[in-house]
Design a protein around this motif. Structure first.
Motif, PDB file in Angstrom:
ATOM      1  N   TYR A   1       0.819  -1.224   0.000  1.00 56.34           N
ATOM      2  CA  TYR A   1       0.000   0.000   0.000  1.00 56.34           C
ATOM      3  C   TYR A   1       0.848   1.268   0.000  1.00 56.34           C
ATOM      4  CZ  TYR A   1       0.803  -0.332   5.057  1.00 56.34           C
ATOM      5  OH  TYR A   1       1.374  -0.437   6.287  1.00 56.34           O
ATOM      6  N   PRO A   2       0.232   2.394  -0.384  1.00 53.87           N
ATOM      7  CA  PRO A   2       0.995   3.643  -0.533  1.00 53.87           C
ATOM      8  C   PRO A   2       1.480   4.191   0.792  1.00 53.87           C
ATOM      9  CG  PRO A   2      -1.361   4.057  -0.856  1.00 53.87           C
ATOM     10  CD  PRO A   2      -1.199   2.583  -0.751  1.00 53.87           C
ATOM     11  N   LYS A   3       2.559   4.930   0.747  1.00 60.51           N
ATOM     12  CA  LYS A   3       3.082   5.618   1.922  1.00 60.51           C
ATOM     13  C   LYS A   3       3.017   7.124   1.651  1.00 60.51           C
ATOM     14  CE  LYS A   3       4.350   1.786   4.008  1.00 60.51           C
ATOM     15  NZ  LYS A   3       5.485   0.996   3.530  1.00 60.51           N
TER      16      LYS A   3
ATOM     17  N   ILE B   1      10.795   1.145  -0.832  1.00 55.94           N
ATOM     18  CA  ILE B   1      10.182   1.470  -2.129  1.00 55.94           C
ATOM     19  C   ILE B   1       9.227   0.364  -2.582  1.00 55.94           C
ATOM     20  CG2 ILE B   1      10.654   2.083  -4.541  1.00 55.94           C
ATOM     21  CD1 ILE B   1      11.652   4.093  -2.323  1.00 55.94           C
TER      22      ILE B   1
ATOM     23  N   SER C   1       5.829  -0.013  -1.199  1.00 58.63           N
ATOM     24  CA  SER C   1       4.967   1.164  -1.371  1.00 58.63           C
ATOM     25  C   SER C   1       4.389   1.244  -2.770  1.00 58.63           C
ATOM     26  CB  SER C   1       5.769   2.430  -1.093  1.00 58.63           C
ATOM     27  OG  SER C   1       6.617   2.255   0.017  1.00 58.63           O
ATOM     28  N   ILE C   2       4.484   0.143  -3.480  1.00 58.44           N
ATOM     29  CA  ILE C   2       3.891   0.077  -4.817  1.00 58.44           C
ATOM     30  C   ILE C   2       2.832  -1.013  -4.767  1.00 58.44           C
ATOM     31  CG2 ILE C   2       4.322  -0.329  -7.271  1.00 58.44           C
ATOM     32  CD1 ILE C   2       7.319   0.340  -6.708  1.00 58.44           C
ATOM     33  N   ILE C   3       1.577  -0.649  -4.981  1.00 61.78           N
ATOM     34  CA  ILE C   3       0.518  -1.658  -4.942  1.00 61.78           C
ATOM     35  C   ILE C   3       0.724  -2.634  -6.096  1.00 61.78           C
ATOM     36  CG2 ILE C   3      -1.965  -2.042  -5.203  1.00 61.78           C
ATOM     37  CD1 ILE C   3      -2.486   0.494  -3.720  1.00 61.78           C
TER      38      ILE C   3
ATOM     39  N   ALA D   1      -0.099  -4.523  -9.008  1.00 57.86           N
ATOM     40  CA  ALA D   1      -1.191  -4.522  -9.981  1.00 57.86           C
ATOM     41  C   ALA D   1      -1.691  -5.944 -10.192  1.00 57.86           C
ATOM     42  CB  ALA D   1      -0.695  -3.930 -11.296  1.00 57.86           C
TER      43      ALA D   1
END
Lengths: 454, 454
Positions: A32-34, A65, A68-70, A72
């Motif tokens: 999930y995003p930070k 990093i 912090s990338i969902i 896809a």
């Protein structure tokens, strides 16, 4: 930096072990995003004069990093239109990366172009396009829509040299946002036609809109209609059959945006909904969506590829050599781009290994899970289905909730790693929508999400 | 297709061993194009209902496809603008592939956006842009030029609402072909200004052109000038300083196309040639060229990023959530695109590991080899240097040869795997041009090529 030295081999070892780990993660974590604050504290820039140790840079990637990338390709990612690349396509993308494979022109990348064109032809056959059809892979649907509509306009301009009127495209209130962006770029107008109760653009709705506002539209020179084969918000397929007749009669270019839904052409279960698509002048589909290719890969295909080459072929003395008479197709001639990664190769490899039937089954599994979800929503006492799904998007309301409650639930589920489902708006009302295209999204996951909405 | 099963693991093993082989190939083989006939005989389509064995598909790739793609990163590839990705950047591209890393928005890919933005900021600092500068990575320079010029036009339109005149862009006869394509897409005119004896666009040449043809251009509404920082054909940097003063005085947007040459900003040896670039309104550079990133990666940066976001942010109910006030930048807001692979990451990793100084040295090694080649050409009895190289493109004539001889030599050298050097035309005359940007292109290779021209 350019030698395969000890340092390069150390980086390679590190990355290979990470690659194996990521590709064999089954299923991939959602993540999930930070916040910007988080990164400022935990991931300060490492761009310095002297550089940094491999471990330091790679550790920053791994620890702050990557998470912090969902993903896809997580089966719990049902937002926007997610992605679900096959293992073979993701793995073969490594080959494209390792060779920095060039797909600009026949001269530079003949082998890549050759196999990419097999996939382009396969898609053209699904659509029902004639032998002269052709196109190329571009970085996304937005570029595909632009490339098609520019060809439409140039063809129109050649025939009708009236410069006194503003040019215009017809689309619907459900058309993808990129079409409006395209019109802005092209400096032309958009006639937004309201869709019917089924959220479809139809021949009747176009005729009605032009009649009701005939005065307003009299000053416009309409050169293209964009029909959508699978809207992003609701997965609805426009009445392509009726629209194609209208387009033909009025000598207007018909572009079909099948960015998400075009893959449905593979399934006999829904193929009839696309009827009329064989009369389109241009078509796009994003293999990085429901054709299970990695980012970023869209296919743009023209009924008559020569029209596109006349428009998009870039002219320069240093490019003359690309148009040698013995050469084959140049992907750079068929869209608004020049340099390009050979982005069609992962789909070629995957489709050749798994076969068409496996692709068909994967597409149909999304249709099935959408049907299942819709049925469960209908049975539920706290949810209301918006419309029966045509393809694999399911939209529904949570009774008695406002926008804030929709948003809070969404944030909470992502934090708990249950799902990535963001609220959307349909005709002003908040809704949730599931976009299914990952065959790994199970009934159990759907049940879990629906239960959490109680 | 989506499980990491035995089949996936077999594909992974095959691809990993190929990846190691390709990345450790030092130098990579040049290879050459094949004919359509060759492929028809040797690489028939493997797209079937049932699919094929991994070996069959992979063997087709290895035996016919791979060798038919010219290696952009071979030190013997001096055509067009080649590519020379660092080992770290090529290897890290595997991470982007293995994760199908999404770089659309902050919500979806915050970590990717965060580190990409470090590179964007680093480039903005090289240019001398203020704090409000920003942008994103796009698939190529063509998209970057379009994205910039659309922002220029929208800003102009907001201020000057005169619709009676055709809009126009000023560029030179040496400007990259994509600018003309961009103007066609945008439906605006191009004023092509002849360059001076040094092949430069200057303030004087612009003023002169507009004066001489004042009647013809009176009906045009000029909203942008494209200056080139390193032309594709000759590597020349326009008189950006003079042009920037002209642009400011006339309130015209200045876009600098540094697709190839922008990387020269790193070197004190040539930095002065870029003087005035700090006043540009927008700038592009293609890291897949002289910043040693893999395909396809261009950076577009605006002096004022907010102007770009107003224009390019796609609006749709299902995208509202992307513009949450707590989120950071959305790359989709800064250019004409939506879905995008996190294509800036390989450069971030490579730059962070090797450091700025190593990049500077690599850029300067191309300047040095260009100087060496130019000197050798001047010494030669059968070659004539066209102009002193400003950056790393060297153009020259083979005395007493016509186009056919240029072409035959080029084809022969490629067949012999000596080099990929195609002829070009400069002001109607055939020339050869070397585009140096691979630090592995040695003096020995240059000597070998020049000798073969005797």
């Amino acid at each position: 930096m350019h030698k395969f030295d000890d340092q390069a081999s150390k980086i390679l070892l590190k990355v290979l072990s990470h690659t194996i780990e990521r590709l064999s993660m089954d299923p991939p974590t959602l993540d999930y995003p930070k916040s910007v604050d988080f990164f400022e504290k935990n991931a300060p820039s490492l761009i310095t004069e002297a550089g940094n140790s491999i471990d330091k840079v790679f550790d920053q990637y791994k620890n702050t990093i990557e998470q912090s990338i969902i993903s896809a390709d997580s089966p719990r990612n049902l937002s926007f239109i997610p992605a679900a690349p096959t293992k073979a396509s993701m793995i073969f993308d490594l080959v494209v990366s390792a060779g920095s494979l060039n797909g600009v022109s026949w001269i530079e990348g003949s082998g890549a172009v050759w196999v990419e064109n097999q996939v382009i032809r396969w898609i053209a056959d699904l659509v029902g396009f004639p032998e002269d059809a052709g196109g190329c892979f571009v970085a996304g649907g937005t570029n595909g829509n632009l490339s098609s509509l520019v060809v439409a306009r140039e063809k129109h301009r050649k025939k009708y040299k009236d410069h006194s009127k503003r040019l215009a495209i017809i689309c619907s209130d459900q058309t993808h946002s990129s079409v409006k962006s395209t019109a802005k770029v092209m400096d032309c107008d958009v006639i937004v036609v309201p869709t019917n109760d089924s959220f479809q653009l139809t021949r009747e709705s176009i005729e009605n809109e032009l009649k009701v506002h005939s005065k307003k539209y009299k000053e416009l020179d309409i050169f293209a209609i964009v029909a959508t084969a699978g809207t992003t918000n609701l997965g609805v397929i426009d009445d392509i059959s009726g629209i194609s007749k209208y387009a033909k009669r009025n000598k207007i270019w018909l572009h079909v945006d099948g960015a998400y839904g075009g893959a449905g052409l593979l399934s006999e279960k829904v193929k009839d909904l696309f009827s009329g698509i064989e009369y389109a002048d241009s078509f796009i589909v994003d293999p990085h969506k429901w054709f299970f290719a990695p980012f970023d890969c869209a296919a743009v295909i023209y009924r008559n590829k020569h029209l596109a080459a006349e428009v998009h072929s870039q002219q320069a003395s240093y490019l003359d050599i690309l148009h040698d008479e013995e050469a084959g197709d140049n992907p750079s001639d068929y869209a608004f781009h020049l340099t390009r990664r050979a982005r069609g190769l992962p789909m070629w490899f995957s489709l050749s290994v798994y076969g068409v039937d496996a692709y068909r089954q994967a597409v149909e599994s999304s249709l099935d899970i959408a049907k299942y979800a819709a049925d469960e929503i209908k049975k539920s006492s706290y949810l209301t289905l918006l419309i029966e799904p045509s393809l694999s998007v399911v939209a529904f309301e949570r009774d008695n909730w406002g926008w804030e409650e929709y948003k809070n639930w969404s944030t909470e589920q992502l934090k708990k790693q249950v799902c990535f489902v963001v609220p959307s708006l349909v005709r002003g009302k908040p809704v949730f929508r599931f976009a299914f295209l990952n065959p790994e999204t199970s009934k159990e996951i759907v049940d879990e999400i629906l239960l959490s909405l109680e």
